[in-house]
Scaffold this active site. Sequence first.
Site, PDB file in Angstrom:
ATOM      1  N   LYS A   1      96.658  53.917  42.589  1.00  0.00           N
ATOM      2  CA  LYS A   1      96.203  54.787  43.093  1.00  0.00           C
ATOM      3  C   LYS A   1      97.197  56.033  42.260  1.00  0.00           C
ATOM      4  CE  LYS A   1      92.241  53.989  45.217  1.00  0.00           C
ATOM      5  NZ  LYS A   1      92.442  52.360  44.962  1.00  0.00           N
TER       6      LYS A   1
HETATM    7  C1  PLP Z   1      86.547  54.999  46.772  1.00  0.00           C
HETATM    8  C2  PLP Z   1      87.234  53.966  47.718  1.00  0.00           C
HETATM    9  N1  PLP Z   1      87.284  53.884  48.824  1.00  0.00           N
HETATM   10  C3  PLP Z   1      87.887  53.531  49.780  1.00  0.00           C
HETATM   11  C4  PLP Z   1      88.882  52.565  48.987  1.00  0.00           C
HETATM   12  C5  PLP Z   1      89.780  51.667  50.155  1.00  0.00           C
HETATM   13  O1  PLP Z   1      91.132  51.880  49.927  1.00  0.00           O
HETATM   14  P1  PLP Z   1      92.231  50.618  50.224  1.00  0.00           P
HETATM   15  O2  PLP Z   1      92.158  49.629  48.797  1.00  0.00           O
HETATM   16  O3  PLP Z   1      93.526  51.190  50.207  1.00  0.00           O
HETATM   17  O4  PLP Z   1      91.901  49.965  51.238  1.00  0.00           O
HETATM   18  C6  PLP Z   1      89.229  52.639  47.673  1.00  0.00           C
HETATM   19  C7  PLP Z   1      90.309  51.571  46.897  1.00  0.00           C
HETATM   20  O5  PLP Z   1      90.699  50.989  46.872  1.00  0.00           O
HETATM   21  C8  PLP Z   1      88.234  53.121  47.030  1.00  0.00           C
HETATM   22  O6  PLP Z   1      88.567  53.314  45.607  1.00  0.00           O
END
Ligand code: PLP
Length: 370
Positions: A183
């Site tokens: 990210k």
């Molecule tokens: C649009 C979106 N929502 C939620 C997430 C969830 O984040 P995490 O991977 O930190 O759980 C991600 C990414 O990985 C994402 O791209």
Amino acid sequence: MYKYPVAEPEIGEEELKNVVEAVKSGWVSSRGKFIEEFENSFAKYIGVKYGVATSNGTAALHLALTALNIGEGDEVIVPDLTFAATINSVIYVSAKPVIVDVNPDYWCIDPNKLEKAITPNTKAIIPVHLYGHPCDMEAIMEIASKHNLYVIEDAAEAHGAEYKGRKVGSFGHISCFSFYGNKIITTGEGGMCLTNDRELAEKIRILRDHGMNPVKRYWHDIVGFNYRMTNLQAALGLAQLDKIERFIGKKREIAKIYAEELSSVEGIVLHPEMPWAKCVYWLYSILIDEGKVKMTRDKLAEKLEKDGIETRNFFYPLHEMPIYRKYANLTYTASSKISKQGLNLPSSIKLSEEDVKYIARKIKEAVIRH
Ligand SMILES: Cc1ncc(COP(=O)(O)O)c(C=O)c1O
């Protein structure tokens, strides 16, 4: 390992110094000075009052829905084109996801198609700022307010993106961010909920820590989770936050070079930036119109891989996956087309101007018909 990865973190001496300080302090779990500092600084950066750091972005979404008392019998609107975490979080709380098509011009949930999806059971909308481009927040907030719905912004991919000069993540009742390694800024794994509502922030904080009463230890009034961020992660995140404007500037420079190099190529649609948007181009992305170019998107990806250039196909539309099909009762023309044509290109902040030009040249060589 690719020579030109889609995304990779830039971690420097400042991050190292903070993490070493956190380790040496002995506060290696989810207490310690960096957590609150990171929460406050990130909330301030986005322009929201309260921040609650979480173990990841998915946990942030789960906490947001739980804190808003969304559950069985409720419906929550999600876009068709997103990472699965968005819809999964709705399923975790036993609510029913309702999948809505995206806008063909900027790939995020289409406000024009939203109202059709609203029923008396609808409780919330989760707009996703896809690949760094903001949703049309004015239109979404207007519809939400008309129907008395909550808005939970999924800003996992769009730290610092702006809608009409205001940062995304500052519009909804709650917004959720991810700090996963790819990210815009990272804490390794990590996430955050932001809200201007003090009571809601407090509830999210309690839910994050097993639902434990904050003044009566080991007394639980609600069933919560262990979704805490560690002090080590927050130490890393705080140093990253200091660099966020440079990171975003770099992403936008990369986007500008790709756009300059590829704009004249027939059959390639560039990553959009609507007149009301500041896109942060988390992953610079293009659409390939297979009827107009020499090879299919998948063949192009294969060819680029041979040159050490990593690409990713767009997310599959949720409605096409058997596990989610039962939540899809509308039409999905834009998301199907965009998903089939979409390719994420290397967008790592470590790429030089020459790197991006080289990648663009390789794309042109592969797709242009002579
Ligand atoms: C649009 C979106 N929502 C939620 C997430 C969830 O984040 P995490 O991977 O930190 O759980 C991600 C990414 O990985 C994402 O791209």
